[in-house]
Motif scaffolding. Structure first.
Motif, PDB file in Angstrom:
ATOM      1  N   ALA A  57       0.835  -1.197   0.000  1.00 46.84           N
ATOM      2  CA  ALA A  57       0.000   0.000   0.000  1.00 46.84           C
ATOM      3  C   ALA A  57       0.872   1.249   0.000  1.00 46.84           C
ATOM      4  CB  ALA A  57      -0.905  -0.002   1.225  1.00 46.84           C
ATOM      5  N   ILE A  58       0.395   2.292  -0.696  1.00 45.83           N
ATOM      6  CA  ILE A  58       1.151   3.538  -0.749  1.00 45.83           C
ATOM      7  C   ILE A  58       0.584   4.599   0.186  1.00 45.83           C
ATOM      8  CG2 ILE A  58       1.936   3.132  -3.111  1.00 45.83           C
ATOM      9  CD1 ILE A  58      -0.193   5.150  -4.030  1.00 45.83           C
ATOM     10  N   ASP A  59      -0.652   4.422   0.675  1.00 46.55           N
ATOM     11  CA  ASP A  59      -1.207   5.332   1.666  1.00 46.55           C
ATOM     12  C   ASP A  59      -2.331   4.611   2.405  1.00 46.55           C
ATOM     13  OD1 ASP A  59      -3.649   5.558   0.196  1.00 46.55           O
ATOM     14  OD2 ASP A  59      -2.798   7.188  -0.993  1.00 46.55           O
ATOM     15  N   LEU A  60      -2.905   5.286   3.404  1.00 44.26           N
ATOM     16  CA  LEU A  60      -3.893   4.637   4.260  1.00 44.26           C
ATOM     17  C   LEU A  60      -5.174   4.275   3.526  1.00 44.26           C
ATOM     18  CD1 LEU A  60      -3.522   6.720   7.554  1.00 44.26           C
ATOM     19  CD2 LEU A  60      -2.619   4.439   7.039  1.00 44.26           C
ATOM     20  N   PRO A 125       0.170  -7.563 -17.857  1.00 46.20           N
ATOM     21  CA  PRO A 125      -1.278  -7.400 -18.020  1.00 46.20           C
ATOM     22  C   PRO A 125      -2.128  -8.157 -17.016  1.00 46.20           C
ATOM     23  CG  PRO A 125      -0.383  -8.800 -19.754  1.00 46.20           C
ATOM     24  CD  PRO A 125       0.789  -8.205 -19.043  1.00 46.20           C
ATOM     25  N   HIS A 126      -1.587  -9.240 -16.442  1.00 47.85           N
ATOM     26  CA  HIS A 126      -2.374 -10.004 -15.472  1.00 47.85           C
ATOM     27  C   HIS A 126      -1.820  -9.867 -14.054  1.00 47.85           C
ATOM     28  CE1 HIS A 126      -5.074 -11.720 -18.385  1.00 47.85           C
ATOM     29  NE2 HIS A 126      -4.059 -12.101 -19.133  1.00 47.85           N
ATOM     30  N   GLY A 127      -0.966  -8.859 -13.845  1.00 48.99           N
ATOM     31  CA  GLY A 127      -0.495  -8.589 -12.494  1.00 48.99           C
ATOM     32  C   GLY A 127      -1.655  -8.158 -11.607  1.00 48.99           C
ATOM     33  N   ARG A 128      -1.537  -8.398 -10.320  1.00 54.65           N
ATOM     34  CA  ARG A 128      -2.586  -8.016  -9.377  1.00 54.65           C
ATOM     35  C   ARG A 128      -2.314  -6.579  -8.906  1.00 54.65           C
ATOM     36  NH1 ARG A 128      -5.168 -12.882  -7.699  1.00 54.65           N
ATOM     37  NH2 ARG A 128      -5.081 -14.211  -9.553  1.00 54.65           N
ATOM     38  N   TYR A 129      -3.188  -5.675  -9.286  1.00 58.02           N
ATOM     39  CA  TYR A 129      -3.041  -4.267  -8.905  1.00 58.02           C
ATOM     40  C   TYR A 129      -4.343  -3.754  -8.319  1.00 58.02           C
ATOM     41  CZ  TYR A 129       1.200  -4.408 -11.725  1.00 58.02           C
ATOM     42  OH  TYR A 129       2.434  -4.731 -12.225  1.00 58.02           O
ATOM     43  N   ARG A 130      -4.223  -2.798  -7.416  1.00 60.81           N
ATOM     44  CA  ARG A 130      -5.434  -2.153  -6.895  1.00 60.81           C
ATOM     45  C   ARG A 130      -6.063  -1.327  -8.025  1.00 60.81           C
ATOM     46  NH1 ARG A 130      -1.630  -2.305  -2.983  1.00 60.81           N
ATOM     47  NH2 ARG A 130      -2.248  -3.266  -1.020  1.00 60.81           N
ATOM     48  N   PRO A 131      -7.389  -1.263  -8.062  1.00 59.59           N
ATOM     49  CA  PRO A 131      -8.053  -0.594  -9.189  1.00 59.59           C
ATOM     50  C   PRO A 131      -7.705   0.871  -9.348  1.00 59.59           C
ATOM     51  CG  PRO A 131      -9.610  -1.907  -7.928  1.00 59.59           C
ATOM     52  CD  PRO A 131      -8.354  -1.866  -7.144  1.00 59.59           C
ATOM     53  N   ALA A 132      -7.367   1.548  -8.251  1.00 60.82           N
ATOM     54  CA  ALA A 132      -6.983   2.962  -8.312  1.00 60.82           C
ATOM     55  C   ALA A 132      -8.026   3.780  -9.070  1.00 60.82           C
ATOM     56  CB  ALA A 132      -5.585   3.097  -8.927  1.00 60.82           C
ATOM     57  N   GLU A 158     -15.300  17.056   5.234  1.00 65.54           N
ATOM     58  CA  GLU A 158     -14.920  15.667   4.936  1.00 65.54           C
ATOM     59  C   GLU A 158     -14.622  15.492   3.452  1.00 65.54           C
ATOM     60  OE1 GLU A 158     -17.519  16.563   6.752  1.00 65.54           O
ATOM     61  OE2 GLU A 158     -16.795  15.920   8.725  1.00 65.54           O
ATOM     62  N   ASP A 159     -15.417  16.161   2.590  1.00 66.49           N
ATOM     63  CA  ASP A 159     -15.137  16.107   1.152  1.00 66.49           C
ATOM     64  C   ASP A 159     -13.756  16.695   0.868  1.00 66.49           C
ATOM     65  OD1 ASP A 159     -17.733  15.127   0.671  1.00 66.49           O
ATOM     66  OD2 ASP A 159     -18.539  17.153   0.408  1.00 66.49           O
ATOM     67  N   ALA A 160     -13.535  17.897   1.398  1.00 65.84           N
ATOM     68  CA  ALA A 160     -12.302  18.628   1.101  1.00 65.84           C
ATOM     69  C   ALA A 160     -11.061  17.928   1.636  1.00 65.84           C
ATOM     70  CB  ALA A 160     -12.394  20.043   1.683  1.00 65.84           C
ATOM     71  N   ASN A 161     -11.209  17.213   2.757  1.00 64.77           N
ATOM     72  CA  ASN A 161     -10.040  16.612   3.418  1.00 64.77           C
ATOM     73  C   ASN A 161      -9.867  15.134   3.104  1.00 64.77           C
ATOM     74  OD1 ASN A 161      -9.492  19.086   4.679  1.00 64.77           O
ATOM     75  ND2 ASN A 161     -10.826  18.590   6.423  1.00 64.77           N
ATOM     76  N   THR A 162     -10.609  14.633   2.126  1.00 68.93           N
ATOM     77  CA  THR A 162     -10.476  13.225   1.757  1.00 68.93           C
ATOM     78  C   THR A 162      -9.040  12.930   1.326  1.00 68.93           C
ATOM     79  OG1 THR A 162     -12.778  13.110   1.042  1.00 68.93           O
ATOM     80  CG2 THR A 162     -11.306  11.404   0.214  1.00 68.93           C
ATOM     81  N   GLU A 163      -8.500  11.829   1.853  1.00 69.05           N
ATOM     82  CA  GLU A 163      -7.108  11.478   1.563  1.00 69.05           C
ATOM     83  C   GLU A 163      -6.944  11.058   0.103  1.00 69.05           C
ATOM     84  OE1 GLU A 163      -3.582   8.742   3.524  1.00 69.05           O
ATOM     85  OE2 GLU A 163      -5.637   8.013   3.592  1.00 69.05           O
ATOM     86  N   GLY A 164      -5.783  11.325  -0.438  1.00 75.19           N
ATOM     87  CA  GLY A 164      -5.469  10.892  -1.800  1.00 75.19           C
ATOM     88  C   GLY A 164      -5.604  12.016  -2.802  1.00 75.19           C
TER      89      GLY A 164
END
Length: 215
Positions: A57-60, A125-132, A158-164
């Motif tokens: 994982a790259i962030d929470l 192409p068939h690697g397991r990746y998070r959908p992002a 909460e909208d404005a401070n959403t992570e990512g």
């Protein structure tokens, strides 16, 4: 066919968004002496490091919340979808293809023809990746079906401070769902996604709707 037509409609809507006036989003200021360089070398996937599970994982936002369980990985098919060549984990290109652009930084990707579905080139192409960001298309399909694009909302903290990733929504700002869709699809804004999900019943209910749509 219904889903295909809706995806086509979503893509057509995006094309319209590209040619119509929308909210002004802050853009980075470029120095006149700045040069564009490759941010980092594309990770080597020749040894299939993500054949069964995704990268760390790259962030929470990619870490399960306390009490949540991680779903078990799906089994790896004996025969790769698309044939033996697409079963490779490195870069896959057709014979005689020119060198790939030097600034591709994605670990895995697939380039396919929109009309025929033919895969033109790929990397792991068939690697397991998070959908992002690609999963935001699924959110867009649900939102297009349930929400009025002309409806206005007032953004929350909460909208404005959403992570990512964020498109720049501000607390107390007034936005139409049309603008939120611009931020969702064109800029992969997690803040826009949160504002849309709030209207769909909150994060958990929205994810359930997305899963039902995917199923």
């Amino acid at each position: 066919m219904r889903t295909i037509s809706r995806v086509t409609a979503a893509l057509a809507t995006t094309a319209v968004l590209l040619t119509t006036a929308g909210p002004a989003f802050a853009q980075p200021i470029e120095s006149p002496t700045e040069t564009t360089t490759t941010p980092f070398a594309t990770p080597n996937t020749d040894d299939c490091p993500f054949a069964t599970s995704p990268p760390p994982a790259i962030d929470l936002s990619e870490v399960p919340a306390p009490g949540e369980t991680v779903p078990p990985p799906l089994p790896v098919p004996a025969d790769a979808v698309g044939g033996a060549k697409l079963g490779q984990c490195g870069t896959v290109t057709p014979d005689g293809a020119p060198p790939l652009p030097a600034d591709i930084s994605a670990t895995g990707w697939v380039l396919s023809d929109l009309d025929s579905g033919d895969v033109i080139a790929a990397k792991d192409p068939h690697g397991r990746y998070r959908p992002a960001s690609t999963i935001k298309i699924l959110l867009a399909l649900v939102a297009l079906e349930e929400l009025d694009l002309n409806t206005t909302i007032i953004a929350t903290a909460e909208d404005a401070n959403t992570e990512g990733s964020a498109v720049g929504i501000g607390k107390g700002g007034v936005y139409t769902n049309f603008q939120l869709m611009q931020g969702l699809v064109m800029a992969s804004g997690n803040d826009a996604a949160h504002a849309l999900a709030a209207q769909l019943g909150g994060d958990a209910r929205t994810v359930a709707k997305m899963n039902a749509e995917a199923q």
